[in-house]
Design a protein around this motif. Structure first.
Motif, PDB file in Angstrom:
ATOM      1  N   SER A 265     -52.549   7.555 -19.892  1.00  0.00           N
ATOM      2  CA  SER A 265     -53.675   8.427 -19.559  1.00  0.00           C
ATOM      3  C   SER A 265     -53.759   8.695 -18.065  1.00  0.00           C
ATOM      4  O   SER A 265     -54.494   9.577 -17.619  1.00  0.00           O
ATOM      5  CB  SER A 265     -54.994   7.799 -20.035  1.00  0.00           C
ATOM      6  N   LEU A 266     -53.004   7.934 -17.267  1.00  0.00           N
ATOM      7  CA  LEU A 266     -53.037   8.095 -15.816  1.00  0.00           C
ATOM      8  C   LEU A 266     -52.159   9.260 -15.371  1.00  0.00           C
ATOM      9  O   LEU A 266     -51.126   9.542 -15.969  1.00  0.00           O
ATOM     10  CB  LEU A 266     -52.552   6.815 -15.123  1.00  0.00           C
ATOM     11  N   SER A 267     -52.579   9.897 -14.277  1.00  0.00           N
ATOM     12  CA  SER A 267     -51.759  10.937 -13.675  1.00  0.00           C
ATOM     13  C   SER A 267     -50.595  10.281 -12.941  1.00  0.00           C
ATOM     14  O   SER A 267     -50.592   9.067 -12.701  1.00  0.00           O
ATOM     15  CB  SER A 267     -52.583  11.765 -12.690  1.00  0.00           C
ATOM     16  N   ILE A 268     -49.609  11.068 -12.559  1.00  0.00           N
ATOM     17  CA  ILE A 268     -48.451  10.528 -11.835  1.00  0.00           C
ATOM     18  C   ILE A 268     -48.900   9.881 -10.534  1.00  0.00           C
ATOM     19  O   ILE A 268     -48.448   8.793 -10.167  1.00  0.00           O
ATOM     20  CB  ILE A 268     -47.423  11.653 -11.554  1.00  0.00           C
ATOM     21  N   ARG A 269     -49.821  10.539  -9.823  1.00  0.00           N
ATOM     22  CA  ARG A 269     -50.298  10.005  -8.541  1.00  0.00           C
ATOM     23  C   ARG A 269     -51.096   8.712  -8.751  1.00  0.00           C
ATOM     24  O   ARG A 269     -50.976   7.775  -7.963  1.00  0.00           O
ATOM     25  CB  ARG A 269     -51.161  11.037  -7.822  1.00  0.00           C
ATOM     26  N   GLU A 270     -51.879   8.657  -9.813  1.00  0.00           N
ATOM     27  CA  GLU A 270     -52.636   7.435 -10.106  1.00  0.00           C
ATOM     28  C   GLU A 270     -51.695   6.275 -10.413  1.00  0.00           C
ATOM     29  O   GLU A 270     -51.939   5.139 -10.012  1.00  0.00           O
ATOM     30  CB  GLU A 270     -53.596   7.675 -11.276  1.00  0.00           C
ATOM     31  N   LYS A 271     -50.591   6.562 -11.110  1.00  0.00           N
ATOM     32  CA  LYS A 271     -49.603   5.525 -11.389  1.00  0.00           C
ATOM     33  C   LYS A 271     -48.948   5.043 -10.093  1.00  0.00           C
ATOM     34  O   LYS A 271     -48.683   3.851  -9.922  1.00  0.00           O
ATOM     35  CB  LYS A 271     -48.542   6.054 -12.355  1.00  0.00           C
ATOM     36  N   ASP A 272     -48.697   5.985  -9.171  1.00  0.00           N
ATOM     37  CA  ASP A 272     -48.128   5.618  -7.868  1.00  0.00           C
ATOM     38  C   ASP A 272     -49.060   4.680  -7.116  1.00  0.00           C
ATOM     39  O   ASP A 272     -48.631   3.666  -6.554  1.00  0.00           O
ATOM     40  CB  ASP A 272     -47.877   6.872  -7.022  1.00  0.00           C
ATOM     41  N   VAL A 273     -50.340   5.039  -7.097  1.00  0.00           N
ATOM     42  CA  VAL A 273     -51.327   4.224  -6.388  1.00  0.00           C
ATOM     43  C   VAL A 273     -51.454   2.845  -7.048  1.00  0.00           C
ATOM     44  O   VAL A 273     -51.521   1.821  -6.362  1.00  0.00           O
ATOM     45  CB  VAL A 273     -52.698   4.935  -6.355  1.00  0.00           C
ATOM     46  N   LEU A 274     -51.474   2.807  -8.369  1.00  0.00           N
ATOM     47  CA  LEU A 274     -51.563   1.544  -9.099  1.00  0.00           C
ATOM     48  C   LEU A 274     -50.417   0.616  -8.707  1.00  0.00           C
ATOM     49  O   LEU A 274     -50.619  -0.570  -8.427  1.00  0.00           O
ATOM     50  CB  LEU A 274     -51.536   1.817 -10.602  1.00  0.00           C
ATOM     51  N   ALA A 275     -49.204   1.148  -8.681  1.00  0.00           N
ATOM     52  CA  ALA A 275     -48.037   0.338  -8.341  1.00  0.00           C
ATOM     53  C   ALA A 275     -48.121  -0.188  -6.912  1.00  0.00           C
ATOM     54  O   ALA A 275     -47.816  -1.358  -6.641  1.00  0.00           O
ATOM     55  CB  ALA A 275     -46.758   1.166  -8.517  1.00  0.00           C
ATOM     56  N   LYS A 276     -48.569   0.659  -5.984  1.00  0.00           N
ATOM     57  CA  LYS A 276     -48.669   0.255  -4.579  1.00  0.00           C
ATOM     58  C   LYS A 276     -49.722  -0.827  -4.378  1.00  0.00           C
ATOM     59  O   LYS A 276     -49.522  -1.771  -3.609  1.00  0.00           O
ATOM     60  CB  LYS A 276     -48.992   1.468  -3.700  1.00  0.00           C
ATOM     61  N   VAL A 277     -50.850  -0.688  -5.057  1.00  0.00           N
ATOM     62  CA  VAL A 277     -51.908  -1.701  -4.972  1.00  0.00           C
ATOM     63  C   VAL A 277     -51.389  -3.042  -5.475  1.00  0.00           C
ATOM     64  O   VAL A 277     -51.592  -4.093  -4.863  1.00  0.00           O
ATOM     65  CB  VAL A 277     -53.157  -1.275  -5.784  1.00  0.00           C
ATOM     66  N   ALA A 278     -50.694  -3.008  -6.604  1.00  0.00           N
ATOM     67  CA  ALA A 278     -50.158  -4.237  -7.197  1.00  0.00           C
ATOM     68  C   ALA A 278     -49.125  -4.898  -6.301  1.00  0.00           C
ATOM     69  O   ALA A 278     -48.976  -6.118  -6.296  1.00  0.00           O
ATOM     70  CB  ALA A 278     -49.544  -3.927  -8.559  1.00  0.00           C
ATOM     71  N   GLN A 279     -48.429  -4.082  -5.515  1.00  0.00           N
ATOM     72  CA  GLN A 279     -47.413  -4.611  -4.606  1.00  0.00           C
ATOM     73  C   GLN A 279     -48.021  -5.168  -3.321  1.00  0.00           C
ATOM     74  O   GLN A 279     -47.316  -5.690  -2.468  1.00  0.00           O
ATOM     75  CB  GLN A 279     -46.395  -3.518  -4.285  1.00  0.00           C
ATOM     76  N   GLY A 280     -49.348  -5.053  -3.203  1.00  0.00           N
ATOM     77  CA  GLY A 280     -50.030  -5.684  -2.078  1.00  0.00           C
ATOM     78  C   GLY A 280     -50.314  -4.806  -0.885  1.00  0.00           C
ATOM     79  O   GLY A 280     -50.746  -5.296   0.158  1.00  0.00           O
ATOM     80  N   TYR A 281     -50.076  -3.498  -0.993  1.00  0.00           N
ATOM     81  CA  TYR A 281     -50.310  -2.609   0.135  1.00  0.00           C
ATOM     82  C   TYR A 281     -51.794  -2.283   0.283  1.00  0.00           C
ATOM     83  O   TYR A 281     -52.516  -2.173  -0.702  1.00  0.00           O
ATOM     84  CB  TYR A 281     -49.516  -1.312  -0.027  1.00  0.00           C
ATOM     85  N   SER A 282     -52.245  -2.126   1.515  1.00  0.00           N
ATOM     86  CA  SER A 282     -53.620  -1.741   1.783  1.00  0.00           C
ATOM     87  C   SER A 282     -53.795  -0.243   1.521  1.00  0.00           C
ATOM     88  O   SER A 282     -52.811   0.502   1.389  1.00  0.00           O
ATOM     89  CB  SER A 282     -53.981  -2.031   3.244  1.00  0.00           C
TER      90      SER A 282
END
Length: 217
Positions: free
Chosen positions: A153-170
């Motif tokens: 249900s997530l957009s491509i950009r939302e998936k990008d942000v999700l992955a970055k958050v999980a990887q520990g980026y601010s």
């Protein structure tokens, strides 16, 4: 300066941890507590950036109960659970209580220091075998048809942000990497958390781990 509160029911363990942490990587130990009740009281009084919380304490509140209470009182304080329990149930309960990290007492000193700095920066931390276990558990449940996949249900950009958050980026680092504004990052994060029915950053990281969005060596 990263302000640390050390919580453990054993005085010798507290002394060793304070000696290990104080002055390392900009850390300053501001206090100690011997049980969950004292942990909540000292946290409210001292307002540390990170509470290093023992999970099992025989007197007073447990580490999990104390974590839930102090997170309600001090939502900006991060809690790192330090325990001997390499157990999936305790791991999930710690995340549910609001802990930002979970590490074993058998972990090397350098790994403990890394974990504290990591969650002190607003990120989440789980020891490597725990993250692999979460992914394995998720894949087993998918195989058994126990999970509906809301990820699509997530957009491509939302998936990008999700992955970055999980990887520990601010938020700032994510904005720079994706060439968008910090405000846009915050908007995407808010939207994806609403879609996935997630309430906290640890919940978001846990979901990302289950989706296999992190790379493990």
């Amino acid at each position: 300066m990263l302000r640390i509160l050390v919580v453990d029911d054993h005085a010798v363990v507290r002394s060793g941890l304070m000696l290990l942490l104080d002055g390392k990587h900009g850390m300053h130990v501001v206090g100690e507590a011997a049980d969950g009740d004292e942990a909540v009281q000292k946290s409210i009084e001292l307002k540390p950036d990170v509470v290093l919380m023992d999970l099992s304490m025989p007197h007073g509140k447990s580490g999990l109960t104390a974590t839930a209470e102090l997170k309600k009182a001090l939502p900006d304080t991060s809690v790192l659970i330090l325990t001997m329990h390499d157990d999936e149930e305790y791991l999930f309960r710690a995340i549910h209580a609001g802990a930002s990290g979970y590490i074993l007492k058998s972990a090397p000193h350098d790994e403990l220091l890394k974990a504290i700095v990591h969650i002190g920066s607003g990120n989440a931390y789980l020891y490597p075998s725990a993250t692999k276990r979460l992914i394995s558990d998720y894949l087993d449940k998918i195989k058994n048809g126990e999970h509906a996949d809301t990820y699509d249900s997530l957009s491509i950009r939302e998936k990008d942000v999700l992955a970055k958050v999980a990887q520990g980026y601010s938020n700032k680092e994510i904005a720079e990497q994706l060439f968008i504004s910090v405000k846009t990052v915050e908007s995407h994060k808010s939207n994806l958390m609403e879609k996935l029915d997630l309430k906290t950053r640890p919940d978001l990281v846990k979901f990302a781990m289950k989706k296999g969005l992190l790379n493990f060596e």
